[in-house]
Design a protein around this motif. Structure first.
Motif, PDB file in Angstrom:
ATOM      1  N   LEU A 109       0.787  -1.226   0.000  1.00  0.00           N
ATOM      2  CA  LEU A 109       0.000   0.000   0.000  1.00  0.00           C
ATOM      3  C   LEU A 109       0.822   1.282   0.000  1.00  0.00           C
ATOM      4  O   LEU A 109       0.324   2.325  -0.445  1.00  0.00           O
ATOM      5  CB  LEU A 109      -0.919   0.026   1.235  1.00  0.00           C
ATOM      6  CG  LEU A 109      -1.925  -1.115   1.381  1.00  0.00           C
ATOM      7  CD1 LEU A 109      -2.648  -0.994   2.712  1.00  0.00           C
ATOM      8  CD2 LEU A 109      -2.916  -1.099   0.231  1.00  0.00           C
ATOM      9  N   ASP A 110       2.055   1.239   0.511  1.00  0.00           N
ATOM     10  CA  ASP A 110       2.811   2.455   0.768  1.00  0.00           C
ATOM     11  C   ASP A 110       3.859   2.725  -0.313  1.00  0.00           C
ATOM     12  O   ASP A 110       4.578   1.812  -0.741  1.00  0.00           O
ATOM     13  CB  ASP A 110       3.510   2.374   2.125  1.00  0.00           C
ATOM     14  CG  ASP A 110       2.516   2.280   3.280  1.00  0.00           C
ATOM     15  OD1 ASP A 110       1.426   2.874   3.162  1.00  0.00           O
ATOM     16  OD2 ASP A 110       2.825   1.605   4.279  1.00  0.00           O
ATOM     17  N   ILE A 111       3.956   3.987  -0.704  1.00  0.00           N
ATOM     18  CA  ILE A 111       4.938   4.446  -1.681  1.00  0.00           C
ATOM     19  C   ILE A 111       5.594   5.702  -1.122  1.00  0.00           C
ATOM     20  O   ILE A 111       4.908   6.614  -0.649  1.00  0.00           O
ATOM     21  CB  ILE A 111       4.279   4.784  -3.027  1.00  0.00           C
ATOM     22  CG1 ILE A 111       3.499   3.583  -3.564  1.00  0.00           C
ATOM     23  CG2 ILE A 111       5.312   5.247  -4.054  1.00  0.00           C
ATOM     24  CD1 ILE A 111       2.608   3.918  -4.732  1.00  0.00           C
ATOM     25  N   GLY A 112       6.907   5.757  -1.167  1.00  0.00           N
ATOM     26  CA  GLY A 112       7.604   6.961  -0.735  1.00  0.00           C
ATOM     27  C   GLY A 112       7.358   8.104  -1.711  1.00  0.00           C
ATOM     28  O   GLY A 112       7.192   7.890  -2.919  1.00  0.00           O
ATOM     29  N   TRP A 113       7.323   9.322  -1.184  1.00  0.00           N
ATOM     30  CA  TRP A 113       7.010  10.501  -1.997  1.00  0.00           C
ATOM     31  C   TRP A 113       7.943  10.627  -3.202  1.00  0.00           C
ATOM     32  O   TRP A 113       7.488  10.761  -4.350  1.00  0.00           O
ATOM     33  CB  TRP A 113       7.086  11.751  -1.132  1.00  0.00           C
ATOM     34  CG  TRP A 113       6.959  13.032  -1.899  1.00  0.00           C
ATOM     35  CD1 TRP A 113       7.966  13.825  -2.358  1.00  0.00           C
ATOM     36  CD2 TRP A 113       5.736  13.664  -2.330  1.00  0.00           C
ATOM     37  NE1 TRP A 113       7.460  14.910  -3.026  1.00  0.00           N
ATOM     38  CE2 TRP A 113       6.099  14.827  -3.025  1.00  0.00           C
ATOM     39  CE3 TRP A 113       4.390  13.356  -2.175  1.00  0.00           C
ATOM     40  CZ2 TRP A 113       5.156  15.695  -3.579  1.00  0.00           C
ATOM     41  CZ3 TRP A 113       3.447  14.215  -2.728  1.00  0.00           C
ATOM     42  CH2 TRP A 113       3.837  15.364  -3.425  1.00  0.00           C
TER      43      TRP A 113
END
Length: 236
Positions: free
Chosen positions: A158-162
């Motif tokens: 679910l998570d992606i770094g900016w």
């Protein structure tokens, strides 16, 4: 407060029926200033970071491209749990670019809980709270863009770094999607039952004195950019 600015109608509405017209608030807030020869003018400053209108268009196009790749479509809700910082302004513009709807509140997690957003901008500090608020949303219906990924334990589903997300979006940046003139641009919450809807045809500063603070901030940022002036964060 900047003076009202006539929106750029790609297709003018038939009489008073705004739904028949097509426009895009992100174009008016950023792209049209580049077209007018003001690419190098200051658009946004947040501390030591600054964006010219050209850089703003580039980063917003990349972010909107990422949003499309993640399945965000016109009308879908997105939200920021990171407060009013530069990345939230970019999120607002990117959402408008593809017709998505930004939800905002003075207590950012309230917007996340109420909107059940397709994409949430979050800092490491609140990532666990965002995850808890959206625990019942299927994984394929949500994603989280994390501002400081090195300080968080990321869920690779679910998570992606900016920074990673912007680079990915830059490979296929999104152009301007003309949307109906009566389409919601954003929803501002007051912490209670009230919802203030900002529409794409009315980013003229009229919300800047609204008693709901999140609506006033939103209106001030949009109207300043549409007028071709620069936004300085944090707002005073």
């Amino acid at each position: 407060m900047p003076a009202p600015s006539e929106p750029t109608w790609f297709t003018r509405p038939s009489g008073a029926d705004l739904a028949t017209g097509r426009l895009n608030a992100a174009y008016d807030a950023a792209d049209r200033h580049v077209v007018a020869g003001r690419a190098d003018d200051l658009a946004l400053r947040d501390g030591a970071s600054a964006w010219s209108y050209a850089r703003l268009v580039e980063d917003v196009g990349s972010l909107a491209g990422l949003m499309r790749a993640l399945g965000v479509r016109a009308g879908d809700p997105v939200a920021s749990a990171a407060g009013w910082r530069a990345e939230t302004v970019l999120l607002a513009l990117a959402a408008a670019r593809i017709g998505a709807v930004l939800w905002t509140a003075d207590e950012p997690l309230e917007a996340v809980r109420r909107a059940r957003p397709r994409l949430t901008l979050a800092s490491a500090e609140v990532l666990a709270e965002v995850a808890a608020a959206l625990a019942d949303v299927p994984d394929d219906e949500q994603a989280r863009l994390v501002l400081d990924p090195d300080e968080a334990v990321l869920d690779e589903r679910l998570d992606i770094g900016w920074a990673v997300g912007l680079r990915a979006g830059a490979s296929d940046p999104a152009g301007i999607d003309p949307v109906a003139g009566d389409q919601p641009l954003a929803v501002a919450l007051d912490g209670g039952a009230e919802q203030v809807v900002l529409h794409v045809h009315a980013v003229d500063g009229s919300l800047s004195a609204h008693p709901v603070p999140s609506a006033a901030r939103l209106g001030r940022i949009w109207s300043t950019l549409v007028a071709g002036e620069s936004v300085t964060l944090p707002l005073t």
